[in-house]
Design a protein around this motif. Sequence first.
Motif, PDB file in Angstrom:
ATOM      1  N   SER A 123       0.831  -1.206   0.000  1.00  0.00           N
ATOM      2  CA  SER A 123       0.000   0.000   0.000  1.00  0.00           C
ATOM      3  C   SER A 123       0.867   1.259   0.000  1.00  0.00           C
ATOM      4  CB  SER A 123      -0.926   0.000   1.222  1.00  0.00           C
ATOM      5  OG  SER A 123      -0.165  -0.037   2.419  1.00  0.00           O
ATOM      6  N   ALA A 124       0.324   2.327  -0.558  1.00  0.00           N
ATOM      7  CA  ALA A 124       1.024   3.611  -0.638  1.00  0.00           C
ATOM      8  C   ALA A 124       0.080   4.707  -0.155  1.00  0.00           C
ATOM      9  CB  ALA A 124       1.490   3.888  -2.063  1.00  0.00           C
ATOM     10  N   ASP A 125       0.620   5.705   0.520  1.00  0.00           N
ATOM     11  CA  ASP A 125      -0.237   6.798   0.995  1.00  0.00           C
ATOM     12  C   ASP A 125      -0.359   7.925  -0.017  1.00  0.00           C
ATOM     13  OD1 ASP A 125       2.228   8.208   1.341  1.00  0.00           O
ATOM     14  OD2 ASP A 125       2.404   7.368   3.349  1.00  0.00           O
ATOM     15  N   GLN A 126       0.447   7.861  -1.088  1.00  0.00           N
ATOM     16  CA  GLN A 126       0.315   8.850  -2.157  1.00  0.00           C
ATOM     17  C   GLN A 126       0.804   8.262  -3.471  1.00  0.00           C
ATOM     18  OE1 GLN A 126      -1.152  11.947  -2.138  1.00  0.00           O
ATOM     19  NE2 GLN A 126      -0.900  11.773  -4.347  1.00  0.00           N
ATOM     20  N   VAL A 127      -0.077   8.257  -4.471  1.00  0.00           N
ATOM     21  CA  VAL A 127       0.280   7.770  -5.802  1.00  0.00           C
ATOM     22  C   VAL A 127       0.059   8.893  -6.801  1.00  0.00           C
ATOM     23  CG1 VAL A 127      -0.221   6.118  -7.625  1.00  0.00           C
ATOM     24  CG2 VAL A 127      -0.318   5.396  -5.228  1.00  0.00           C
ATOM     25  N   ASN A 128       1.088   9.201  -7.562  1.00  0.00           N
ATOM     26  CA  ASN A 128       1.005  10.236  -8.587  1.00  0.00           C
ATOM     27  C   ASN A 128       1.252   9.614  -9.956  1.00  0.00           C
ATOM     28  OD1 ASN A 128       0.791  12.290  -6.538  1.00  0.00           O
ATOM     29  ND2 ASN A 128       3.017  12.152  -6.267  1.00  0.00           N
ATOM     30  N   VAL A 129       0.469  10.052 -10.927  1.00  0.00           N
ATOM     31  CA  VAL A 129       0.594   9.547 -12.291  1.00  0.00           C
ATOM     32  C   VAL A 129       0.864  10.707 -13.236  1.00  0.00           C
ATOM     33  CG1 VAL A 129      -0.595   8.425 -14.213  1.00  0.00           C
ATOM     34  CG2 VAL A 129      -0.928   7.575 -11.892  1.00  0.00           C
ATOM     35  N   SER A 130       1.873  10.546 -14.072  1.00  0.00           N
ATOM     36  CA  SER A 130       2.170  11.533 -15.106  1.00  0.00           C
ATOM     37  C   SER A 130       2.019  10.869 -16.466  1.00  0.00           C
ATOM     38  CB  SER A 130       3.598  12.078 -14.957  1.00  0.00           C
ATOM     39  OG  SER A 130       3.752  12.779 -13.735  1.00  0.00           O
ATOM     40  N   GLU A 143      -2.939  13.315  -9.093  1.00  0.00           N
ATOM     41  CA  GLU A 143      -2.628  12.872  -7.742  1.00  0.00           C
ATOM     42  C   GLU A 143      -3.766  11.955  -7.300  1.00  0.00           C
ATOM     43  OE1 GLU A 143      -1.969  16.212  -5.215  1.00  0.00           O
ATOM     44  OE2 GLU A 143      -0.153  16.860  -6.285  1.00  0.00           O
ATOM     45  N   LEU A 144      -3.500  10.678  -7.210  1.00  0.00           N
ATOM     46  CA  LEU A 144      -4.540   9.695  -6.924  1.00  0.00           C
ATOM     47  C   LEU A 144      -4.739   9.451  -5.436  1.00  0.00           C
ATOM     48  CD1 LEU A 144      -3.747   7.034  -9.680  1.00  0.00           C
ATOM     49  CD2 LEU A 144      -5.233   9.039  -9.805  1.00  0.00           C
ATOM     50  N   GLY A 145      -3.832   9.959  -4.609  1.00  0.00           N
ATOM     51  CA  GLY A 145      -3.965   9.744  -3.171  1.00  0.00           C
ATOM     52  C   GLY A 145      -3.513   8.359  -2.759  1.00  0.00           C
ATOM     53  N   ALA A 146      -4.111   7.841  -1.685  1.00  0.00           N
ATOM     54  CA  ALA A 146      -3.703   6.536  -1.144  1.00  0.00           C
ATOM     55  C   ALA A 146      -4.275   5.404  -1.975  1.00  0.00           C
ATOM     56  CB  ALA A 146      -4.154   6.406   0.304  1.00  0.00           C
ATOM     57  N   MET A 147      -3.506   4.329  -2.100  1.00  0.00           N
ATOM     58  CA  MET A 147      -3.940   3.127  -2.802  1.00  0.00           C
ATOM     59  C   MET A 147      -3.473   1.904  -2.033  1.00  0.00           C
ATOM     60  SD  MET A 147      -3.354   3.886  -6.889  1.00  0.00           S
ATOM     61  CE  MET A 147      -3.486   2.115  -7.203  1.00  0.00           C
ATOM     62  N   SER A 148      -4.286   0.852  -2.040  1.00  0.00           N
ATOM     63  CA  SER A 148      -3.925  -0.403  -1.398  1.00  0.00           C
ATOM     64  C   SER A 148      -3.086  -1.257  -2.350  1.00  0.00           C
ATOM     65  CB  SER A 148      -5.187  -1.175  -0.998  1.00  0.00           C
ATOM     66  OG  SER A 148      -5.974  -0.421  -0.093  1.00  0.00           O
ATOM     67  N   LEU A 173       3.185   6.273 -19.579  1.00  0.00           N
ATOM     68  CA  LEU A 173       2.845   6.494 -18.175  1.00  0.00           C
ATOM     69  C   LEU A 173       4.099   6.545 -17.314  1.00  0.00           C
ATOM     70  CD1 LEU A 173       0.025   3.809 -17.868  1.00  0.00           C
ATOM     71  CD2 LEU A 173      -0.304   6.268 -18.160  1.00  0.00           C
ATOM     72  N   SER A 174       4.066   7.419 -16.318  1.00  0.00           N
ATOM     73  CA  SER A 174       5.111   7.458 -15.304  1.00  0.00           C
ATOM     74  C   SER A 174       4.416   7.520 -13.946  1.00  0.00           C
ATOM     75  CB  SER A 174       6.014   8.682 -15.497  1.00  0.00           C
ATOM     76  OG  SER A 174       6.993   8.753 -14.473  1.00  0.00           O
ATOM     77  N   VAL A 175       4.828   6.655 -13.032  1.00  0.00           N
ATOM     78  CA  VAL A 175       4.139   6.546 -11.740  1.00  0.00           C
ATOM     79  C   VAL A 175       5.111   6.771 -10.595  1.00  0.00           C
ATOM     80  CG1 VAL A 175       2.911   4.955 -10.194  1.00  0.00           C
ATOM     81  CG2 VAL A 175       2.375   4.987 -12.637  1.00  0.00           C
ATOM     82  N   GLU A 176       4.605   7.417  -9.558  1.00  0.00           N
ATOM     83  CA  GLU A 176       5.336   7.594  -8.306  1.00  0.00           C
ATOM     84  C   GLU A 176       4.424   7.092  -7.183  1.00  0.00           C
ATOM     85  OE1 GLU A 176       7.876  11.223  -6.421  1.00  0.00           O
ATOM     86  OE2 GLU A 176       5.751  11.635  -6.785  1.00  0.00           O
ATOM     87  N   ALA A 177       4.883   6.102  -6.435  1.00  0.00           N
ATOM     88  CA  ALA A 177       4.105   5.532  -5.339  1.00  0.00           C
ATOM     89  C   ALA A 177       4.915   5.669  -4.058  1.00  0.00           C
ATOM     90  CB  ALA A 177       3.775   4.071  -5.614  1.00  0.00           C
ATOM     91  N   GLY A 181       7.090   8.783   2.524  1.00  0.00           N
ATOM     92  CA  GLY A 181       8.099   9.472   1.739  1.00  0.00           C
ATOM     93  C   GLY A 181       9.042   8.578   0.971  1.00  0.00           C
ATOM     94  N   LYS A 182       8.851   7.250   1.062  1.00  0.00           N
ATOM     95  CA  LYS A 182       9.735   6.321   0.365  1.00  0.00           C
ATOM     96  C   LYS A 182       9.024   5.682  -0.821  1.00  0.00           C
ATOM     97  CE  LYS A 182      12.389   5.170   4.520  1.00  0.00           C
ATOM     98  NZ  LYS A 182      12.851   4.077   5.432  1.00  0.00           N
ATOM     99  N   GLN A 183       9.777   5.521  -1.909  1.00  0.00           N
ATOM    100  CA  GLN A 183       9.226   4.912  -3.123  1.00  0.00           C
ATOM    101  C   GLN A 183       8.872   3.452  -2.878  1.00  0.00           C
ATOM    102  OE1 GLN A 183       8.803   6.500  -6.323  1.00  0.00           O
ATOM    103  NE2 GLN A 183       7.583   4.671  -6.599  1.00  0.00           N
ATOM    104  N   GLN A 184       7.671   3.054  -3.297  1.00  0.00           N
ATOM    105  CA  GLN A 184       7.209   1.683  -3.156  1.00  0.00           C
ATOM    106  C   GLN A 184       7.283   0.969  -4.512  1.00  0.00           C
ATOM    107  OE1 GLN A 184       6.228   0.597   0.157  1.00  0.00           O
ATOM    108  NE2 GLN A 184       7.338   2.536   0.327  1.00  0.00           N
TER     109      GLN A 184
END
Length: 225
Positions: A123-130, A143-148, A173-177, A181-184
């Motif tokens: 799970s991530a508390d912040q997921v961003n998609v570019s 900014e998708l927010g939290a995801m399981s 697509l480029s994703v940041e999860a 504060g750490k990349q998942q």
Amino acid sequence: MANTIDGGVLSSINRGGAGTGSAGVGEDLRENFMTLLVTQLKNQDPLNPMENAEMTSQLAQINTVTGIESLNDTLSGITGQIDAGHTLQAAGLIGKGVLVPGDRLLVGEEGATTPFGIELGSSADQVNVSILDGSGQVVRRFELGAMSAGVESFVWDGTLDGGSLAPKGAYRLSVEALADGKQQSFQTLNYAQVIAISTSYKDGPRLDLGGINEPVKMSDIRQIL
């Protein structure tokens, strides 16, 4: 069902007669054994005949060989049935849309887009998609927010950051999860349609996705749309 982002989306292993060859070898072993045993009994010393234990041991050895051959034949049959089942299952996907590992996103007429997905290992508390154009420039960011953990699919409405429709073509697509504060770990998924299957691979049937991706295994499918 896909979520909508509108403001900020076996194998045929060629066993060619292996069972028949194995059976032939086993039959030869049994015939040779019986010939040797009969010869040995005929020529044994009457004063020192073969012990029952010795004969029993030899019979047990040949029975072991026979049992192993029978087991191999049974396993070969079961494996063939599993392979046929995998092929039948793959054939049932022809014409269906699937999400498989990849980062390609297509835009068609009037901003129509192909779905995409994200698979998170945790799970991530912040997921961003570019979304990037062919030159690598970011044309839309969400900014998708939290995801399981797991797979989630989305559909982009085809609009750029400025509000206009994206030109027809291929995007990436480029994703940041992030979690604390750490990349998942994650896997981007792109849409493709299964148009055919191939059974020529030794590790199972492959799905032909019409050039969007290389042919993929059944295990590469993350979601059927």
